[in-house]
Design a protein around this motif. Structure first.
Motif, PDB file in Angstrom:
ATOM      1  N   GLY A 239       0.801  -1.217   0.000  1.00  0.00           N
ATOM      2  CA  GLY A 239       0.000   0.000   0.000  1.00  0.00           C
ATOM      3  C   GLY A 239       0.833   1.265   0.000  1.00  0.00           C
ATOM      4  N   ILE A 240       2.061   1.176  -0.497  1.00  0.00           N
ATOM      5  CA  ILE A 240       2.975   2.322  -0.484  1.00  0.00           C
ATOM      6  C   ILE A 240       2.724   3.214  -1.696  1.00  0.00           C
ATOM      7  N   GLU A 241       2.629   4.517  -1.464  1.00  0.00           N
ATOM      8  CA  GLU A 241       2.533   5.495  -2.540  1.00  0.00           C
ATOM      9  C   GLU A 241       3.942   5.801  -3.058  1.00  0.00           C
ATOM     10  N   PRO A 242       4.073   6.189  -4.340  1.00  0.00           N
ATOM     11  CA  PRO A 242       5.407   6.486  -4.896  1.00  0.00           C
ATOM     12  C   PRO A 242       5.929   7.853  -4.457  1.00  0.00           C
ATOM     13  N   HIS A 243       6.068   8.021  -3.121  1.00  0.00           N
ATOM     14  CA  HIS A 243       6.475   9.327  -2.602  1.00  0.00           C
ATOM     15  C   HIS A 243       7.932   9.655  -2.899  1.00  0.00           C
ATOM     16  N   ALA A 244       8.753   8.640  -3.129  1.00  0.00           N
ATOM     17  CA  ALA A 244      10.174   8.878  -3.366  1.00  0.00           C
ATOM     18  C   ALA A 244      10.418   9.662  -4.648  1.00  0.00           C
ATOM     19  N   VAL A 245       9.431   9.712  -5.536  1.00  0.00           N
ATOM     20  CA  VAL A 245       9.629  10.363  -6.826  1.00  0.00           C
ATOM     21  C   VAL A 245       9.941  11.844  -6.662  1.00  0.00           C
ATOM     22  N   GLU A 246       9.301  12.512  -5.728  1.00  0.00           N
ATOM     23  CA  GLU A 246       9.553  13.942  -5.546  1.00  0.00           C
ATOM     24  C   GLU A 246      10.957  14.187  -5.024  1.00  0.00           C
ATOM     25  N   LEU A 247      11.427  13.310  -4.152  1.00  0.00           N
ATOM     26  CA  LEU A 247      12.792  13.437  -3.645  1.00  0.00           C
ATOM     27  C   LEU A 247      13.799  13.246  -4.769  1.00  0.00           C
ATOM     28  N   LEU A 248      13.568  12.262  -5.620  1.00  0.00           N
ATOM     29  CA  LEU A 248      14.464  12.024  -6.746  1.00  0.00           C
ATOM     30  C   LEU A 248      14.429  13.187  -7.736  1.00  0.00           C
ATOM     31  N   ARG A 249      13.241  13.718  -7.997  1.00  0.00           N
ATOM     32  CA  ARG A 249      13.117  14.813  -8.971  1.00  0.00           C
ATOM     33  C   ARG A 249      13.737  16.108  -8.469  1.00  0.00           C
ATOM     34  N   SER A 250      13.754  16.291  -7.158  1.00  0.00           N
ATOM     35  CA  SER A 250      14.265  17.547  -6.600  1.00  0.00           C
ATOM     36  C   SER A 250      15.757  17.512  -6.316  1.00  0.00           C
ATOM     37  N   ALA A 251      16.377  16.352  -6.516  1.00  0.00           N
ATOM     38  CA  ALA A 251      17.809  16.219  -6.230  1.00  0.00           C
ATOM     39  C   ALA A 251      18.628  17.128  -7.148  1.00  0.00           C
ATOM     40  N   SER A 252      19.760  17.568  -6.648  1.00  0.00           N
ATOM     41  CA  SER A 252      20.623  18.461  -7.420  1.00  0.00           C
ATOM     42  C   SER A 252      21.466  17.715  -8.440  1.00  0.00           C
ATOM     43  N   TYR A 253      21.377  16.384  -8.461  1.00  0.00           N
ATOM     44  CA  TYR A 253      22.134  15.564  -9.401  1.00  0.00           C
ATOM     45  C   TYR A 253      21.318  15.336 -10.672  1.00  0.00           C
ATOM     46  N   ASN A 254      21.976  14.783 -11.661  1.00  0.00           N
ATOM     47  CA  ASN A 254      21.272  14.384 -12.883  1.00  0.00           C
ATOM     48  C   ASN A 254      20.637  13.030 -12.633  1.00  0.00           C
ATOM     49  N   ILE A 255      19.385  13.037 -12.179  1.00  0.00           N
ATOM     50  CA  ILE A 255      18.690  11.814 -11.790  1.00  0.00           C
ATOM     51  C   ILE A 255      17.935  11.253 -12.986  1.00  0.00           C
ATOM     52  N   ASN A 256      18.215   9.989 -13.296  1.00  0.00           N
ATOM     53  CA  ASN A 256      17.555   9.303 -14.409  1.00  0.00           C
ATOM     54  C   ASN A 256      16.509   8.346 -13.855  1.00  0.00           C
ATOM     55  N   ILE A 257      15.232   8.692 -14.029  1.00  0.00           N
ATOM     56  CA  ILE A 257      14.141   7.852 -13.550  1.00  0.00           C
ATOM     57  C   ILE A 257      13.579   7.038 -14.711  1.00  0.00           C
ATOM     58  N   CYS A 258      13.306   5.768 -14.469  1.00  0.00           N
ATOM     59  CA  CYS A 258      12.637   4.932 -15.468  1.00  0.00           C
ATOM     60  C   CYS A 258      11.540   4.123 -14.780  1.00  0.00           C
ATOM     61  N   ILE A 259      10.764   3.393 -15.572  1.00  0.00           N
ATOM     62  CA  ILE A 259       9.550   2.758 -15.076  1.00  0.00           C
ATOM     63  C   ILE A 259       9.589   1.251 -15.318  1.00  0.00           C
ATOM     64  N   GLY A 260       9.149   0.497 -14.307  1.00  0.00           N
ATOM     65  CA  GLY A 260       8.985  -0.941 -14.445  1.00  0.00           C
ATOM     66  C   GLY A 260       7.627  -1.364 -13.927  1.00  0.00           C
ATOM     67  N   THR A 261       7.227  -2.571 -14.258  1.00  0.00           N
ATOM     68  CA  THR A 261       5.941  -3.098 -13.797  1.00  0.00           C
ATOM     69  C   THR A 261       6.087  -4.136 -12.699  1.00  0.00           C
ATOM     70  N   ASP A 262       7.314  -4.621 -12.472  1.00  0.00           N
ATOM     71  CA  ASP A 262       7.526  -5.770 -11.607  1.00  0.00           C
ATOM     72  C   ASP A 262       6.747  -6.955 -12.184  1.00  0.00           C
ATOM     73  N   SER A 263       6.291  -7.869 -11.354  1.00  0.00           N
ATOM     74  CA  SER A 263       5.706  -9.104 -11.889  1.00  0.00           C
ATOM     75  C   SER A 263       4.210  -9.172 -11.626  1.00  0.00           C
ATOM     76  N   LEU A 264       3.556 -10.133 -12.263  1.00  0.00           N
ATOM     77  CA  LEU A 264       2.135 -10.358 -12.012  1.00  0.00           C
ATOM     78  C   LEU A 264       1.903 -11.047 -10.669  1.00  0.00           C
ATOM     79  N   ALA A 265       2.967 -11.427  -9.978  1.00  0.00           N
ATOM     80  CA  ALA A 265       2.815 -11.878  -8.597  1.00  0.00           C
ATOM     81  C   ALA A 265       2.483 -10.703  -7.695  1.00  0.00           C
ATOM     82  N   SER A 266       2.866  -9.494  -8.119  1.00  0.00           N
ATOM     83  CA  SER A 266       2.691  -8.304  -7.285  1.00  0.00           C
ATOM     84  C   SER A 266       2.067  -7.143  -8.059  1.00  0.00           C
ATOM     85  N   ASN A 267       1.292  -7.464  -9.071  1.00  0.00           N
ATOM     86  CA  ASN A 267       0.663  -6.401  -9.860  1.00  0.00           C
ATOM     87  C   ASN A 267      -0.594  -6.976 -10.510  1.00  0.00           C
ATOM     88  N   TRP A 268      -1.498  -6.080 -10.862  1.00  0.00           N
ATOM     89  CA  TRP A 268      -2.745  -6.498 -11.490  1.00  0.00           C
ATOM     90  C   TRP A 268      -2.586  -6.676 -13.004  1.00  0.00           C
TER      91      TRP A 268
END
Length: 339
Positions: A239-268
């Protein structure tokens, strides 16, 4: 006009699913939602044996077909055995196979190295909490040209383990797992002490990442670092919200974010567009960059995929149900492959 097709929506390059476990597709709906990370990890071991080989293969074929139809060109896929390779050999999707090393009771690198005979495979580490120290260091120094893909700070239990407490520590104590790496003091310290600075790394999940973790990691590595977010998996498990995204986006470094789905064991589903909908306040143009070119860069194939350019192999995806006035996703947004 004869032969002309019309679509309503916007076009983008084919998606890059930076983190998935297609061989676990047979576990769709088999694990109860919302019971937390340690319970999820324990449940996988309990239900794995309840499915036939035919059921496993059929689920992999269906997952591959659906991803392709919904616009996925490339998958960074975690593998533990040979089950998925026959499907991948016939698939139009390009897979980079991360042969996963893990096991606190037994960690057989030679068995995992046998999978490197398959195309586009490299060794990686499951996480900082599931691999003994010797094989962990060995894999870190195994193949400097291939990226590592590591489950990282998916739950607070990972940090608690290094302090000798928490649900992961309690589970390990109950089943007799021994951890010979707690002397590092934290998951982040283990990363910077063991992974060469010139090795590219894809950190996956990052739910509990904090500013000091980002600072230490970004200061250590000279090679590119990528942060893969799988928000629906985290919602399913804990039940965790993706709150870390704002921290990563606000970092002073060149942060490269990408997206995954993980598995159908843990996703709809393995829908990339449904993952993007989890980021309600991020501009669509930025989200599409995460889901395409950033993932291609993380997997080392941005010369072939991730953007619509002359000489590249990227497909073309139509996103319908877009709020065109605000250029934003809506609950009705769908992705369909055009090319």
């Amino acid at each position: 006009m004869a032969g002309v097709e019309f679509y309503s929506g916007i076009l983008c390059a084919g998606f890059v699913n930076a983190h998935s476990h297609i061989e676990l597709s047979y576990l769709r709906g088999a694990i109860t939602e919302g019971e937390g990370f340690a319970a999820f990890a324990e449940s996988i071991g309990k239900v794995r044996g309840n499915f036939s080989e035919e059921e496993r293969l059929s689920a992999i074929v269906e997952a591959d077909r659906t991803m392709w139809q919904e616009g996925v060109d490339v998958v960074g896929d975690i593998v533990n055995g040979v089950t998925s390779f026959s499907t991948k050999a016939a698939s139009p999707i390009h897979y980079h196979n991360f042969v996963e090393v893990f096991g606190l009771r037994e960690c057989n690198l030679e068995r995992q190295r046998e999978l490197l005979k398959y195309p586009d495979t490299s060794l990686t580490l499951h996480s900082v909490y599931s691999v003994p120290d010797k094989p962990f260091k060995e894999v870190c120094n195994d193949d400097a040209d291939a990226p590592l893909s590591i489950h990282f700070l998916e739950s607070s239990a990972e940090k608690a383990l290094y302090r000798g407490c928490g649900s992961l520590y309690e589970w390990y104590s109950k089943v007799g797992f021994k951890c010979d790496f707690l002397q590092y003091g934290s998951p982040t310290e283990r990363i910077v002490k063991c992974v060469p600075k010139e090795r590219s790394v894809l950190f996956v999940h990052n739910c509990e990442v904090e500013q000091h973790d980002i600072d230490k990691i970004m200061s250590h590595f000279t090679a590119p670092v990528y942060w893969a977010l799988c928000p629906r998996s985290n919602a399913y498990i804990s039940g965790i919200e993706p709150h870390a995204v704002e921290l990563l986006r606000s970092a002073s470094y060149n942060i490269n974010i990408c997206i995954g789905t993980d598995s159908l064991a843990s996703n709809w589903s393995l829908s990339m567009i449904e993952e993007l909908k989890m980021f309600r306040n991020i501009p669509l143009a930025e989200l599409l960059q995460w889901a395409t070119i950033n993932g291609a860069k993380a997997l080392g194939i941005a010369d072939k995929y991730g953007s619509i350019e002359v000489g590249k192999r990227s497909g073309v995806v139509c996103l319908s149900g877009i709020d065109l006035e605000n250029f934003a996703l809506t609950p009705q947004t769908r992705a369909k492959r055009i090319l």
